[in-house]
Design a protein around this motif. Structure first.
Motif, mmCIF file in Angstrom:
data_model
loop_
_atom_site.group_PDB
_atom_site.id
_atom_site.type_symbol
_atom_site.label_atom_id
_atom_site.label_comp_id
_atom_site.label_asym_id
_atom_site.label_seq_id
_atom_site.Cartn_x
_atom_site.Cartn_y
_atom_site.Cartn_z
ATOM 1 N N UNK A 1 -82.979 56.073 54.133
ATOM 2 C CA UNK A 1 -83.685 54.821 54.422
ATOM 3 C C UNK A 1 -82.808 53.875 55.220
ATOM 4 N N UNK B 1 -87.592 48.599 54.285
ATOM 5 C CA UNK B 1 -86.854 49.736 54.829
ATOM 6 C C UNK B 1 -87.815 50.782 55.373
ATOM 7 N N UNK C 1 -88.106 47.743 49.342
ATOM 8 C CA UNK C 1 -87.074 48.400 48.552
ATOM 9 C C UNK C 1 -86.383 47.347 47.679
ATOM 10 N N UNK D 1 -78.310 46.451 51.349
ATOM 11 C CA UNK D 1 -78.313 47.560 52.301
ATOM 12 C C UNK D 1 -77.135 47.438 53.272
#
Lengths: 460, 460
Positions: free
Chosen positions: A101, A92, A126, A184
């Motif tokens: 992010x 990220x 991440x 994400x």
């Protein structure tokens, strides 16, 4: 995603919400980042999938045992498995101004959507394990994780299970349970969610002397995965076996096949099969200091190797719905086109044993007490198992609302394979009308033969 | 806890680990703060409890529907329910030097066990919801909680379920699933753990005009809870209905009864029944801005009131084991005392339909192929259901190790109600020996009658 498939997905999501299969999670609060709740019909379909899996892979086999581990495990488990490292992370970039992010590849142009700044850090790793704090003090020492996969519980319990069951190789451990990944970009309805349910098997085999020793188990499990897909009604022509190349395989695997299913939003991983070698047991021995070797009656102790078939519950559910969803523009109800029901008949062609209800029972008219009473009797006969009072024969739905065409429509849409109607003839000759979901054809069946008639068709 | 009870608890914990019912969680890593994993036999017993509950309270009733909600919900849910406030907190003092926190009442003398400092803060409220962070950025805006009870998912989904099922009052929503509480002092084996499983019902009733309107539902559910306890083999004499006084009830409740069971470590809450009034729906409407009222065909919309029976899965499991554990010093095996097996026979007097295995099948001798082959045939007949190929008749265990006495001992200890032995007479007259777990008595049964013989006894 072309327009037709887009429409199909929209129709499935809409049906799921309209009829109570799946609701947006925390819906009244505007939802929560692609989380979903299973409603009254969804939980039955999902339970039927899980029950079927457990029967096929655990209780009907002699070489498998089940278990059910805690979601929160000792954090060392995830160090040993490699999940706290870069292998379970996304790259990220971070906005230097507001610290949001983003995944670099989906951020175009390079402007922060939150604060419009254009300055970002270099991509950083991440980790996608959810962390929380156990005990009264928040701090590094109290960090624990929600499990990122169910598999590790089976490796960590390998020795206890071996000692208590005294199984000999090859044998497997199976588990159904939730796992969590702080994805994400979750999406595509229940396909990718941060909280999901897995059905996993770790199948322990002898240390291979040559490649064919593990390949034969791998091939066997490929076939088992395909048998399973057939059982739940997945069209094999829509599944592609994708051999994951060296560069893309997880760090522990020497061979992985992804079973790619043609979802309406593209060909995506439905199930996976991985040869994990002895990576996990070896690492857990290293990190825990506990001997995790298998001791054959004759010969040297060794770490068993592992073949792992992995099945997503939610993805199974979604694939089952994608296969089952049918529109039949030609069919009318009771031979008469009922305009109020729309142009085409929608039905879920679910395997009868997976459907939320195996049958529905209707009195032809709700305001005729004789019909209602007789229909209740038939309903009880079908529903309750007198030989096994704590179990149902089938799940049976009762409906006396609206006209018979609307009731058929309602049952078709949720995949009920058989509708049983009690009418005035029933009171004379003790026969009922049984109407088939897929053909919309009707036959008369004697009440005393009804249970057998349905059983044969539901379990065939 | 007196010595005898202390012994009983030790024996149960030991049996659970030795035979694969329950293992310490993350055992090879030295465990994790009173977390536990269910092993091969434990998961079957636990699943049988859950299946039975779902049948009794959901699928066999017309006024109940199930659901299965996400563990991570929108954090506003917990504001509305009051769980982020002082009502779901423990009072803790903090060491001013090392910042460890403790419950004041169990810290004697007032010295920090971690750093020996004697300076503490005043008691402060410590919320016991587990928190984690969703999305890529850790911060106040990304805080979410692991649900502290399953109940809220049913209130949050009330409107969606009402709209999709068109149920009329009274009706209930049921759910089985995990909940999490960051307890400061978990303990007593699986009795109080930070991660646990609940079976809960929210039963929605009309707005009461007078107290007797809700009391009649409350009394009905008291009886249902007791019926359930009987079904799983809980001795009603060991259960006390404790009327929770005003001062101790949760903020939302107008009446609560705790069903206190005599565990070996004391009389503790097994189940609970609470009249929650319209507290939850009213508050969720307030916090979400969504209309959560029920609209009767005639009359004014109103918030239904709620009666909530709440059952712990793990506590059910433990109570079932406490009831089932039996020692019988007088009984020997096959009429001969086998010294190698110890002085007394241990058996789990589980309800047959709850036992991990309903039957075990043995060939008298493992080295006689004729016996083994015949025994395999009997095993398959009992295990597989030819009418319903995707379901088992029963779970059946196979054992050919050691002598018959040791096999009985092994099955007694895990609660298998019937052991079926194939011997040389079987080859002549097609009868088998069926041995009863509780009486240790044996009868001969014809193979073709065996399934019916066992079914009748297992489901009675």
């Amino acid at each position: 995603m072309n327009k037709e498939n887009n429409n199909l997905m929209e129709k499935i999501v809409s049906l799921c919400k309209r009829r109570g299969f799946v609701f947006p999670g925390s819906d009244i609060y505007g939802g929560l980042a692609n989380s979903w709740d299973y409603g009254p019909l969804g939980v039955e379909l999902k339970n039927n999938i899980k029950k079927l899996w457990w029967q096929k892979f655990v209780t009907q086999r002699d070489d498998m045992v089940g278990m059910d581990g805690a979601i929160i495990m000792n954090p060392k488990v995830w160090e040993a498995s490699g999940h706290t490292g870069a292998g379970f992370a996304e790259m990220l970039i971070e906005c230097k101004k507001c610290h949001q992010r983003y995944r670099e590849d989906i951020l175009e142009p390079k402007v922060c959507p939150a604060c419009k700044s254009k300055e970002f850090t270099e991509p950083k790793s991440f980790n996608i394990l959810f962390k929380t704090f156990i005990g009264p003090v928040e701090g590094d020492k109290s960090i624990v994780y929600l499990r990122g996969e169910t598999a590790q519980a089976m490796f960590v319990n390998f020795k206890n299970i071996l000692d208590t069951t005294r199984k000999t190789l090859p044998f497997g451990i199976a588990q159904i349970g939730k796992a969590f990944r702080n994805e994400i970009t979750p999406g595509n309805f229940i396909f990718r969610t941060r909280e999901f349910e897995q059905m996993e098997i770790e199948y322990f085999i002898d240390e291979p002397k040559k490649d064919s020793d593990w390949q034969k188990h791998f091939e066997y499990w490929m076939k088992q995965v395909k048998d399973w897909m057939k059982m739940i009604g997945i069209n094999e022509k829509k599944v592609e076996d994708f051999e994951v190349p060296d560069s893309e395989r997880a760090h522990y695997s020497k061979r992985t096949v992804d079973f790619m299913y043609e979802f309406p939003f593209g060909k995506k991983e439905l199930y996976g099969l991985a040869y994990r070698t002895d990576f996990d047991l070896k690492n857990h021995e290293k990190f825990s200091g506990k001997d995790l070797k298998y001791r054959p009656q004759e010969g040297q102790p060794f770490w068993p190797h592992v073949v792992e078939p992995s099945f997503g519950v939610d993805r199974s559910f979604l694939a089952v719905l994608c296969e089952a969803y049918q529109e039949d523009p030609s069919t009318s109800f009771n031979g008469v086109q009922d305009k109020s029901l729309g142009a085409s008949r929608v039905y879920l062609k679910l395997k009868p044993y997976l459907a939320p209800y195996q049958a529905a029972v209707f009195p032809l008219l709700a305001n005729k007490p004789q019909l209602v009473q007789k229909a209740r009797e038939v309903y009880q006969i079908l529903k309750l198992n007198n030989q096994q009072p704590t179990t149902n024969n089938f799940n049976v739905s009762w409906d006396e609302r609206g006209n018979i065409g609307k009731r058929y429509y309602a049952q078709d849409e949720i995949g009920t394979p058989y509708c049983v109607t009690i009418d005035f003839d029933t009171l004379q000759d003790d026969t009922v009308t049984v109407r088939d979901r897929d053909t919309a054809k009707q036959v008369r069946v004697r009440v005393q033969e009804l249970k057998d008639f349905l059983s044969k068709r539901i379990w065939s």
